[in-house]
Design a protein around this motif. Structure first.
Motif, PDB file in Angstrom:
ATOM      1  N   SER A  46      30.160  39.194  42.163  1.00 57.03           N
ATOM      2  CA  SER A  46      31.004  38.308  42.967  1.00 57.03           C
ATOM      3  C   SER A  46      31.123  36.933  42.323  1.00 57.03           C
ATOM      4  O   SER A  46      30.465  36.642  41.322  1.00 57.03           O
ATOM      5  CB  SER A  46      30.426  38.178  44.379  1.00 57.03           C
ATOM      6  OG  SER A  46      29.142  37.587  44.320  1.00 57.03           O
ATOM      7  N   TYR A  47      31.948  36.121  42.952  1.00 56.73           N
ATOM      8  CA  TYR A  47      32.123  34.734  42.529  1.00 56.73           C
ATOM      9  C   TYR A  47      31.438  33.829  43.563  1.00 56.73           C
ATOM     10  O   TYR A  47      31.337  34.194  44.736  1.00 56.73           O
ATOM     11  CB  TYR A  47      33.609  34.395  42.414  1.00 56.73           C
ATOM     12  CG  TYR A  47      34.309  35.218  41.354  1.00 56.73           C
ATOM     13  CD1 TYR A  47      34.136  34.920  40.009  1.00 56.73           C
ATOM     14  CD2 TYR A  47      35.101  36.313  41.696  1.00 56.73           C
ATOM     15  CE1 TYR A  47      34.756  35.684  39.023  1.00 56.73           C
ATOM     16  CE2 TYR A  47      35.722  37.077  40.714  1.00 56.73           C
ATOM     17  CZ  TYR A  47      35.549  36.765  39.378  1.00 56.73           C
ATOM     18  OH  TYR A  47      36.144  37.520  38.409  1.00 56.73           O
ATOM     19  N   SER A  61      38.344  41.540  37.565  1.00 53.00           N
ATOM     20  CA  SER A  61      38.025  40.152  37.247  1.00 53.00           C
ATOM     21  C   SER A  61      39.224  39.251  37.496  1.00 53.00           C
ATOM     22  O   SER A  61      40.359  39.619  37.203  1.00 53.00           O
ATOM     23  CB  SER A  61      37.623  40.060  35.769  1.00 53.00           C
ATOM     24  OG  SER A  61      37.637  38.726  35.332  1.00 53.00           O
ATOM     25  N   ARG A  62      38.934  38.052  38.008  1.00 53.17           N
ATOM     26  CA  ARG A  62      39.985  37.046  38.178  1.00 53.17           C
ATOM     27  C   ARG A  62      40.531  36.596  36.824  1.00 53.17           C
ATOM     28  O   ARG A  62      41.634  36.055  36.745  1.00 53.17           O
ATOM     29  CB  ARG A  62      39.421  35.805  38.885  1.00 53.17           C
ATOM     30  CG  ARG A  62      39.089  36.033  40.327  1.00 53.17           C
ATOM     31  CD  ARG A  62      38.460  34.790  40.933  1.00 53.17           C
ATOM     32  NE  ARG A  62      38.200  34.974  42.351  1.00 53.17           N
ATOM     33  CZ  ARG A  62      37.479  34.154  43.083  1.00 53.17           C
ATOM     34  NH1 ARG A  62      36.963  33.049  42.540  1.00 53.17           N
ATOM     35  NH2 ARG A  62      37.263  34.399  44.353  1.00 53.17           N
ATOM     36  N   TYR A  63      39.762  36.810  35.766  1.00 57.11           N
ATOM     37  CA  TYR A  63      40.103  36.257  34.452  1.00 57.11           C
ATOM     38  C   TYR A  63      40.602  37.295  33.456  1.00 57.11           C
ATOM     39  O   TYR A  63      41.428  36.987  32.609  1.00 57.11           O
ATOM     40  CB  TYR A  63      38.884  35.543  33.862  1.00 57.11           C
ATOM     41  CG  TYR A  63      38.265  34.592  34.853  1.00 57.11           C
ATOM     42  CD1 TYR A  63      38.919  33.427  35.237  1.00 57.11           C
ATOM     43  CD2 TYR A  63      37.045  34.882  35.452  1.00 57.11           C
ATOM     44  CE1 TYR A  63      38.372  32.563  36.179  1.00 57.11           C
ATOM     45  CE2 TYR A  63      36.485  34.021  36.385  1.00 57.11           C
ATOM     46  CZ  TYR A  63      37.153  32.876  36.746  1.00 57.11           C
ATOM     47  OH  TYR A  63      36.611  32.028  37.686  1.00 57.11           O
ATOM     48  N   SER A  64      40.075  38.518  33.536  1.00 58.78           N
ATOM     49  CA  SER A  64      40.410  39.489  32.491  1.00 58.78           C
ATOM     50  C   SER A  64      40.938  40.814  33.027  1.00 58.78           C
ATOM     51  O   SER A  64      41.119  41.742  32.259  1.00 58.78           O
ATOM     52  CB  SER A  64      39.175  39.753  31.623  1.00 58.78           C
ATOM     53  OG  SER A  64      38.119  40.287  32.409  1.00 58.78           O
ATOM     54  N   TYR A  79      40.842  44.447  34.971  1.00 59.50           N
ATOM     55  CA  TYR A  79      39.847  45.472  35.251  1.00 59.50           C
ATOM     56  C   TYR A  79      38.699  45.440  34.243  1.00 59.50           C
ATOM     57  O   TYR A  79      38.911  45.216  33.052  1.00 59.50           O
ATOM     58  CB  TYR A  79      40.484  46.860  35.247  1.00 59.50           C
ATOM     59  CG  TYR A  79      41.348  47.102  36.454  1.00 59.50           C
ATOM     60  CD1 TYR A  79      40.781  47.260  37.714  1.00 59.50           C
ATOM     61  CD2 TYR A  79      42.727  47.151  36.340  1.00 59.50           C
ATOM     62  CE1 TYR A  79      41.570  47.464  38.836  1.00 59.50           C
ATOM     63  CE2 TYR A  79      43.530  47.356  37.453  1.00 59.50           C
ATOM     64  CZ  TYR A  79      42.933  47.508  38.690  1.00 59.50           C
ATOM     65  OH  TYR A  79      43.717  47.700  39.799  1.00 59.50           O
ATOM     66  N   ASP A 106      31.104  36.382  34.062  1.00 61.93           N
ATOM     67  CA  ASP A 106      32.050  37.230  34.782  1.00 61.93           C
ATOM     68  C   ASP A 106      31.526  38.660  34.896  1.00 61.93           C
ATOM     69  O   ASP A 106      32.272  39.579  35.210  1.00 61.93           O
ATOM     70  CB  ASP A 106      33.405  37.213  34.076  1.00 61.93           C
ATOM     71  CG  ASP A 106      34.556  37.615  34.981  1.00 61.93           C
ATOM     72  OD1 ASP A 106      34.455  37.412  36.210  1.00 61.93           O
ATOM     73  OD2 ASP A 106      35.552  38.145  34.463  1.00 61.93           O
ATOM     74  N   ASP A 143      32.380  31.300  45.244  1.00 62.04           N
ATOM     75  CA  ASP A 143      33.167  30.955  46.427  1.00 62.04           C
ATOM     76  C   ASP A 143      33.282  32.108  47.433  1.00 62.04           C
ATOM     77  O   ASP A 143      33.767  31.915  48.548  1.00 62.04           O
ATOM     78  CB  ASP A 143      34.558  30.447  46.029  1.00 62.04           C
ATOM     79  CG  ASP A 143      35.413  31.497  45.352  1.00 62.04           C
ATOM     80  OD1 ASP A 143      34.866  32.378  44.652  1.00 62.04           O
ATOM     81  OD2 ASP A 143      36.649  31.425  45.488  1.00 62.04           O
ATOM     82  N   GLU A 144      32.797  33.293  47.056  1.00 62.75           N
ATOM     83  CA  GLU A 144      32.814  34.436  47.968  1.00 62.75           C
ATOM     84  C   GLU A 144      31.513  34.563  48.758  1.00 62.75           C
ATOM     85  O   GLU A 144      31.429  35.358  49.688  1.00 62.75           O
ATOM     86  CB  GLU A 144      33.032  35.731  47.188  1.00 62.75           C
ATOM     87  CG  GLU A 144      34.373  35.791  46.488  1.00 62.75           C
ATOM     88  CD  GLU A 144      34.528  37.034  45.651  1.00 62.75           C
ATOM     89  OE1 GLU A 144      35.528  37.742  45.857  1.00 62.75           O
ATOM     90  OE2 GLU A 144      33.662  37.301  44.792  1.00 62.75           O
TER      91      GLU A 144
END
Length: 181
Positions: free
Chosen positions: A44-45, A166-169, A171, A40, A47-48
């Motif tokens: 980017s991820y 982050s999608r997970y955590s 900022y 992370d 899928d982007e």
């Protein structure tokens, strides 16, 4: 920018560091998507990504032909295990002395020296291209990367407490670093 170097990793295996070519489009894209799924800490991820193997091949070819930018591959036993690149901040007079860089390494190969080797190769390329300052940003929690960059001589010049979301955590703070070449 053309680059080629063979090094020995901490486990004794040979690692080839080289500029990517159009023939590496699919392998580079696969590594990019893999590394961006494994941590992370990257920009980017997977899928982007809008890149295709063809567009990646074109980008690699243009970087290989460039005098001021590079996209480097780390290869072990014929497998691309990491990517790194340097790119100009801009071609305008006031900032043409500055380059930015980034690195991504397959997590299966962390701790072997691949990241450090790619970092050193980027520094070599930046010097060869005539840059006098190399810059990067790194997530503040990424202690391994921060340590690697500091060992190479990079110094912190600022922070952005909300640099990534982050999608997970939530900022993630970014540390801005620079190296005088």
């Amino acid at each position: 920018m053309k680059y080629y170097k063979s090094i020995s990793l901490k486990d004794g295996r040979e690692c080839i560091l080289r500029s990517g070519t159009d023939a590496d489009g699919q392998a580079a894209l696969d590594n990019y998507n893999l590394t961006h799924a494994q941590t992370d800490y990257l920009t980017s991820y997977p899928d982007e990504s809008t890149m295709t193997a063809e567009s990646e091949a074109q980008m690699l070819q243009s970087k290989e032909e460039s005098l001021r930018e590079a996209e480097l591959l780390a290869e072990i036993d014929g497998v691309v295990v990491g990517l790194a690149g340097i790119f100009s901040v801009d071609s305008r007079f006031k900032v043409k002395h500055r380059a930015e860089m980034g690195i991504g390494v397959d997590q299966s190969y962390w701790g072997l020296g691949v990241g450090t080797a790619l970092l050193n190769a980027c520094i070599e390329c930046a010097k060869s291209a005539g840059y006098t300052q190399l810059e990067l940003s790194v997530v503040a929690e990424n202690d391994r990367a921060l340590s690697m960059y500091r060992r190479a001589g990079f110094t912190e010049f600022g922070r952005n407490p909300k640099g990534f979301f982050s999608r997970y955590s939530g900022y993630q703070e970014l540390v801005f670093m620079r190296l005088e070449l």
